[in-house]
Design an enzyme around this catalytic site. Structure first.
Site, short mmCIF file in Angstrom:
data_model
loop_
_atom_site.label_atom_id
_atom_site.label_comp_id
_atom_site.label_asym_id
_atom_site.label_seq_id
_atom_site.Cartn_x
_atom_site.Cartn_y
_atom_site.Cartn_z
N SER A 204 30.55 8.39 53.31
CA SER A 204 29.16 8.40 52.82
C SER A 204 28.39 7.30 53.61
CB SER A 204 29.14 8.20 51.33
OG SER A 204 27.74 8.43 50.93
N ASP A 403 30.88 19.46 49.59
CA ASP A 403 29.77 18.36 49.50
C ASP A 403 28.14 19.17 49.30
OD1 ASP A 403 28.28 16.26 49.33
OD2 ASP A 403 29.36 15.18 50.85
N HIS A 469 32.64 15.39 48.46
CA HIS A 469 32.51 14.34 49.10
C HIS A 469 33.48 13.53 49.39
CE1 HIS A 469 29.16 11.59 50.37
NE2 HIS A 469 29.57 10.76 49.44
#
EC number: 3.4.16.5
Length: 497
Positions: A204, A403, A469
């Site tokens: 991220s 994601d 993710h």
């Protein structure tokens, strides 16, 4: 139907097979035990610590002292070390030395993103030695702990994140890199890890942190402390939000609408808006191999927050929609890391890991980068990422296909607009199959062909079909294989033997 007809039908069925309850058929094929139930939560006999010294003994964690964890977690060290030369601020770490003999002269750093999200969630729910994942009833040992391969340290950074006390002082990624490097020198001294190969991995917003930190370390030209040999960034924030969120959001909606289930009218309307905002042309240009030349990123215009509109519509259909894993539905699984009673917001746990008493939150509201959380640095794909690829010849950018916040196509578009090694972007479209070998324990992580991979000029691209993710959480075997590759333990992500 007459009775004689019923009897005749039954006799006909009996000639083939008797009625079988579907659940019995399923049990015969699957067994009675859920794959996750096969994970180990049994106790161990504690081993004497191999890395304990007079310099690090104050950080030693009793391996049987973590409340709620019914087994020995292995040798580890945790606490805070100064992250400024003046020593007026500190970063929290949890370090697990590896028993793997190949890890002797290396260490890997794990960072979560945010900005302002604690790396302890990575330890507890992704790739740490023990896991307590959403929807499970307690901690278990992780058969794919990254510490089985290499010395691992999870760090809360920058200051103001997790157990690293604030106030936050960083204004940009140069501040982040300098703060981390000061901490890192103290860490290397404390654990006598000088001249170790250093690897960085995270996900991220760590896609912003890690290239800047790695670049700052490499700039110091000091192999005693900062011998960076490779980085891995997972579902990374590496580009402008228009590139990594808005532009790829509508193609992703079309691709996954059999799961998301938005009506045709909405899909048509949002597609027209996406086209009028210039996102279609950008994506068409960005996903050419090789790219025709530098691409102008569409500016943020009024009415062009198409991702926001998609999410608002999705929440009407599926109130439990998870932007980090688009296949989730109601009810949302319980999560020991959520809320004020989360796992780490426990006085006994904080004492066990030598953390400062803290009202711990996974992603705090501290003002990282100032009151508006405005990172002054350019996205890493516009900044140091290309240089890190060139200087390490060992960079992995990986993406979980499920994601719905940071999109696979957004990361690829960012790569295609970046120049490294004398060329812009990938010259060939990624198409090789990413293979994870079958082995003991793969029943809790999956194996076989799990995505795609491609390598050019020191950059390896990886996608994982069934991951969201957090690839180490959703596809631990795939993440483990990528780590093996970054560390040089395997030479290919496509080999099937």
């Amino acid at each position: 139907m007459r009775f004689t007809q019923i009897v005749a039908a039954a006799l006909c069925l009996g000639a083939t097979e008797a009625a079988v309850a579907p659940i019995d058929r399923a049990r015969k094929v699957l067994g009675n035990q859920h794959a996750f139930d096969k994970r180990d939560a049994s106790g161990d006999t504690a081993k004497a610590p191999k890395h304990l010294t007079s310099k690090n003994k104050k950080f030693y964690v009793d391996p049987n002292s973590i409340p709620g964890v019914p087994f020995d977690i292995g040798e580890s060290y945790a606490g805070n070390l100064a992250n400024t030369p003046a020593g007026n601020s500190s970063l929290f770490f949890w370090y697990f030395p590896s028993e793997n003999p190949e890890a002797k002269n290396e260490i890997t750093i794990w960072l979560n993103g945010g900005p302002g999200c604690s790396s302890m969630i990575g330890l507890l729910q992704e790739n740490g030695p023990f896991l307590w994942q959403p929807g499970t009833d307690g901690p278990v040992k992780n058969p794919y702990a990254w510490s089985k391969l290499t010395n691992m340290v999870w760090v809360d950074q920058p200051a103001g994140t997790g157990f690293s006390p604030g106030p936050p002082t960083v204004k940009d990624e140069i501040d982040v890199a300098n703060q981390f490097s000061d901490f890192w020198k103290n860490f290397m001294d404390t654990f006598d890890l000088h001249h170790s190969d250093v690897y960085l991995a995270g996900e991220s917003y760590a896609g912003q942190y890690i290239p800047y930190i790695a670049s700052g370390m490499l700039d110091r030209k000091d192999s005693e402390y900062f011998n960076v040999q490779g980085i891995t960034i997972i579902d990374p924030s590496i580009g402008a939000t228009e590139v990594i969120i808005d532009a790829p959001s509508v193609p992703a909606l079309h691709r996954f609408n059999n799961i998301i289930d938005l009506n045709e009218t909405f899909v048509n309307d949002i597609t027209k808006k996406w086209e009028s905002c210039g996102y279609k042309k950008f994506m068409d240009d960005a996903l050419k191999f090789p790219p025709a030349g530098p691409m102008t990123v569409p500016g943020k215009s009024a009415g062009c927050d198409v991702w926001d509109e998609i999410i608002a519509a999705v929440k009407e259909v599926n109130p439990c929609f998870n932007i980090y894993h688009l296949r989730d539905n109601c009810p949302s699984p319980s999560n020991v890391m959520n809320g004020p009673k989360n796992f780490f917001n426990n006085k006994q746990i904080q004492e066990a890991i030598h953390a400062h008493p803290t009202d711990y939150r996974l992603c705090g509201e501290s003002q990282i980068f100032g009151p508006h959380r405005n990172d002054r640095s350019v996205p890493s794909s516009y900044g140091p990422l290309a240089s890190v690829i060139e200087r390490t010849n060992n960079t992995i950018i990986a993406h979980g296909d499920l994601d719905f916040l940071l999109f696979t196509e957004g990361s690829l578009a960012s790569i295609q607009n970046m120049t490294w090694g004398g060329l812009q972007g990938f010259q060939k479209e990624p198409s090789d199959k990413f293979y994870v070998p079958y082995k003991d324990g793969s029943e809790v992580g999956g194996a076989g062909f799990v995505g795609k991979t491609h390598r050019e000029r020191g950059l390896t691209w990886v996608t994982v079909d069934l991951a969201g993710h957090e690839i180490p959480q959703y596809a631990p075997t795939a993440a483990y294989r990528m780590l093996e590759y970054m560390l040089g333990r395997v030479q290919s992500l496509t080999e099937t033997h």
